[in-house]
Design a protein around this motif. Structure first.
Motif, PDB file in Angstrom:
ATOM      1  N   ASP A  22      56.497  27.862  35.753  1.00 46.62           N
ATOM      2  CA  ASP A  22      57.811  27.239  35.941  1.00 46.62           C
ATOM      3  C   ASP A  22      58.742  28.135  36.751  1.00 46.62           C
ATOM      4  N   GLY A  23      58.171  28.776  37.772  1.00 50.13           N
ATOM      5  CA  GLY A  23      58.968  29.570  38.699  1.00 50.13           C
ATOM      6  C   GLY A  23      59.323  30.968  38.223  1.00 50.13           C
ATOM      7  N   GLU A  24      58.837  31.359  37.042  1.00 52.68           N
ATOM      8  CA  GLU A  24      59.196  32.681  36.521  1.00 52.68           C
ATOM      9  C   GLU A  24      57.985  33.330  35.879  1.00 52.68           C
ATOM     10  N   GLY A  25      57.587  34.488  36.381  1.00 51.29           N
ATOM     11  CA  GLY A  25      56.448  35.195  35.814  1.00 51.29           C
ATOM     12  C   GLY A  25      55.763  36.024  36.874  1.00 51.29           C
ATOM     13  N   THR A  26      54.544  36.443  36.584  1.00 52.23           N
ATOM     14  CA  THR A  26      53.803  37.266  37.528  1.00 52.23           C
ATOM     15  C   THR A  26      52.403  36.702  37.733  1.00 52.23           C
ATOM     16  N   ILE A  27      51.876  36.960  38.923  1.00 58.68           N
ATOM     17  CA  ILE A  27      50.500  36.625  39.264  1.00 58.68           C
ATOM     18  C   ILE A  27      49.838  37.923  39.714  1.00 58.68           C
ATOM     19  N   ASN A  28      48.719  38.250  39.117  1.00 58.27           N
ATOM     20  CA  ASN A  28      47.946  39.429  39.503  1.00 58.27           C
ATOM     21  C   ASN A  28      46.645  38.963  40.128  1.00 58.27           C
ATOM     22  N   ILE A  29      46.296  39.549  41.251  1.00 61.21           N
ATOM     23  CA  ILE A  29      45.047  39.233  41.937  1.00 61.21           C
ATOM     24  C   ILE A  29      44.246  40.514  42.042  1.00 61.21           C
ATOM     25  N   ARG A  30      43.019  40.455  41.528  1.00 61.34           N
ATOM     26  CA  ARG A  30      42.138  41.616  41.561  1.00 61.34           C
ATOM     27  C   ARG A  30      40.851  41.244  42.304  1.00 61.34           C
ATOM     28  N   VAL A  31      40.378  42.175  43.115  1.00 66.13           N
ATOM     29  CA  VAL A  31      39.120  42.004  43.834  1.00 66.13           C
ATOM     30  C   VAL A  31      38.243  43.192  43.482  1.00 66.13           C
ATOM     31  N   SER A  32      36.987  42.907  43.152  1.00 66.93           N
ATOM     32  CA  SER A  32      36.050  43.977  42.822  1.00 66.93           C
ATOM     33  C   SER A  32      34.643  43.578  43.248  1.00 66.93           C
ATOM     34  N   ASP A  33      33.750  44.534  43.187  1.00 63.36           N
ATOM     35  CA  ASP A  33      32.337  44.294  43.492  1.00 63.36           C
ATOM     36  C   ASP A  33      31.522  44.553  42.243  1.00 63.36           C
ATOM     37  N   GLN A  34      30.556  43.667  41.998  1.00 65.77           N
ATOM     38  CA  GLN A  34      29.615  43.860  40.899  1.00 65.77           C
ATOM     39  C   GLN A  34      28.223  43.521  41.419  1.00 65.77           C
ATOM     40  N   ASP A  35      27.385  44.503  41.497  1.00 68.79           N
ATOM     41  CA  ASP A  35      26.016  44.311  41.972  1.00 68.79           C
ATOM     42  C   ASP A  35      25.987  43.534  43.290  1.00 68.79           C
ATOM     43  N   LYS A  36      25.540  42.286  43.252  1.00 68.44           N
ATOM     44  CA  LYS A  36      25.370  41.488  44.466  1.00 68.44           C
ATOM     45  C   LYS A  36      26.509  40.491  44.684  1.00 68.44           C
ATOM     46  N   PHE A  37      27.639  40.698  43.983  1.00 71.15           N
ATOM     47  CA  PHE A  37      28.726  39.730  44.041  1.00 71.15           C
ATOM     48  C   PHE A  37      30.086  40.382  44.303  1.00 71.15           C
ATOM     49  N   HIS A  38      30.947  39.632  44.974  1.00 67.82           N
ATOM     50  CA  HIS A  38      32.365  39.951  45.084  1.00 67.82           C
ATOM     51  C   HIS A  38      33.039  39.147  43.977  1.00 67.82           C
ATOM     52  N   ILE A  39      33.936  39.764  43.242  1.00 71.63           N
ATOM     53  CA  ILE A  39      34.639  39.103  42.149  1.00 71.63           C
ATOM     54  C   ILE A  39      36.124  39.037  42.489  1.00 71.63           C
ATOM     55  N   LEU A  40      36.692  37.843  42.377  1.00 66.34           N
ATOM     56  CA  LEU A  40      38.120  37.626  42.597  1.00 66.34           C
ATOM     57  C   LEU A  40      38.697  37.070  41.305  1.00 66.34           C
ATOM     58  N   GLU A  41      39.695  37.763  40.758  1.00 65.78           N
ATOM     59  CA  GLU A  41      40.358  37.304  39.543  1.00 65.78           C
ATOM     60  C   GLU A  41      41.821  37.004  39.860  1.00 65.78           C
ATOM     61  N   ILE A  42      42.260  35.826  39.467  1.00 60.13           N
ATOM     62  CA  ILE A  42      43.655  35.421  39.658  1.00 60.13           C
ATOM     63  C   ILE A  42      44.217  35.153  38.265  1.00 60.13           C
ATOM     64  N   GLU A  43      45.165  35.993  37.868  1.00 63.64           N
ATOM     65  CA  GLU A  43      45.726  35.961  36.514  1.00 63.64           C
ATOM     66  C   GLU A  43      47.209  35.647  36.588  1.00 63.64           C
ATOM     67  N   ASP A  44      47.678  34.777  35.693  1.00 67.26           N
ATOM     68  CA  ASP A  44      49.117  34.505  35.660  1.00 67.26           C
ATOM     69  C   ASP A  44      49.669  34.712  34.258  1.00 67.26           C
ATOM     70  N   SER A  45      50.975  34.861  34.178  1.00 65.51           N
ATOM     71  CA  SER A  45      51.644  35.117  32.905  1.00 65.51           C
ATOM     72  C   SER A  45      52.222  33.843  32.299  1.00 65.51           C
ATOM     73  N   GLY A  46      51.683  32.703  32.716  1.00 65.56           N
ATOM     74  CA  GLY A  46      52.155  31.424  32.174  1.00 65.56           C
ATOM     75  C   GLY A  46      51.722  31.225  30.725  1.00 65.56           C
ATOM     76  N   PRO A  47      51.996  30.037  30.197  1.00 61.87           N
ATOM     77  CA  PRO A  47      51.731  29.761  28.779  1.00 61.87           C
ATOM     78  C   PRO A  47      50.252  29.566  28.444  1.00 61.87           C
ATOM     79  N   GLY A  48      49.406  29.502  29.432  1.00 62.50           N
ATOM     80  CA  GLY A  48      47.980  29.284  29.184  1.00 62.50           C
ATOM     81  C   GLY A  48      47.624  27.812  29.262  1.00 62.50           C
ATOM     82  N   ILE A  49      46.350  27.559  29.320  1.00 56.07           N
ATOM     83  CA  ILE A  49      45.834  26.194  29.379  1.00 56.07           C
ATOM     84  C   ILE A  49      45.429  25.815  27.961  1.00 56.07           C
ATOM     85  N   PRO A  50      45.906  24.675  27.462  1.00 58.05           N
ATOM     86  CA  PRO A  50      45.534  24.282  26.101  1.00 58.05           C
ATOM     87  C   PRO A  50      44.007  24.269  25.933  1.00 58.05           C
ATOM     88  N   GLU A  51      43.541  24.788  24.806  1.00 64.52           N
ATOM     89  CA  GLU A  51      42.100  24.921  24.569  1.00 64.52           C
ATOM     90  C   GLU A  51      41.372  23.585  24.683  1.00 64.52           C
TER      91      GLU A  51
END
Length: 102
Positions: A22-51
Motif C-alpha cells: 500500500d505504498g509504504e514498506g521495503t522491497i529487498n532483491i537478492r541475487v546469488s548462485d547455487q551450483d548450476k542455478f542463478h537465484i533471484l529473491e524478491i522480498e517485501d515487507s507487506g502483510p503477506g499472502i493469506p495461507e
C-alpha cells in the motif's frame, strides 16, 4: 535468456509487492548462485499472502484484487518455466524465489 521477458516477470512481482505494501514498506532483491542455478529473491515487507490463497496464486485468472485480471503471476510463472526455471513463494516475509539455470 530473453531479457525482455524476464524483465516483465520481475517487474510484475515488484509491482505486486508495491501494491501489497500500500505504498509504504521495503522491497529487498537478492541475487546469488547455487551450483548450476542463478537465484533471484524478491522480498517485501507487506502483510503477506493469506495461507489459503498461496496454492492458487500462479493459476490463470485467479486474483484477489478488485481490478485484477489474474494473469500477472500466471504469466510470470510461464516466463520462468520457458527459461527452464522454477518459481515459488513463501511468507514471513513474503518472498518470491526464482531459480534459473546458468
Amino acid at each position: 535468456c530473453d531479457a525482455e521477458k524476464l524483465e516483465v516477470a520481475v517487474a510484475n512481482i515488484i509491482t505486486n509487492a508495491i501494491q501489497a505494501m500500500d505504498g509504504e514498506g521495503t522491497i529487498n532483491i537478492r541475487v546469488s548462485d547455487q551450483d548450476k542455478f542463478h537465484i533471484l529473491e524478491i522480498e517485501d515487507s507487506g502483510p503477506g499472502i493469506p495461507e489459503n490463497v498461496l496454492p492458487n496464486i500462479f493459476e490463470p485468472l485467479f486474483t484477489t484484487k478488485p481490478k485484477g485480471t489474474g494473469l500477472g503471476l500466471a504469466t510470470v510463472k510461464n516466463i520462468i518455466e520457458q527459461h527452464n526455471g522454477t518459481i515459488y513463494v513463501k511468507n514471513n516475509p513474503t518472498t518470491f524465489v526464482i531459480s534459473l539455470p546458468k
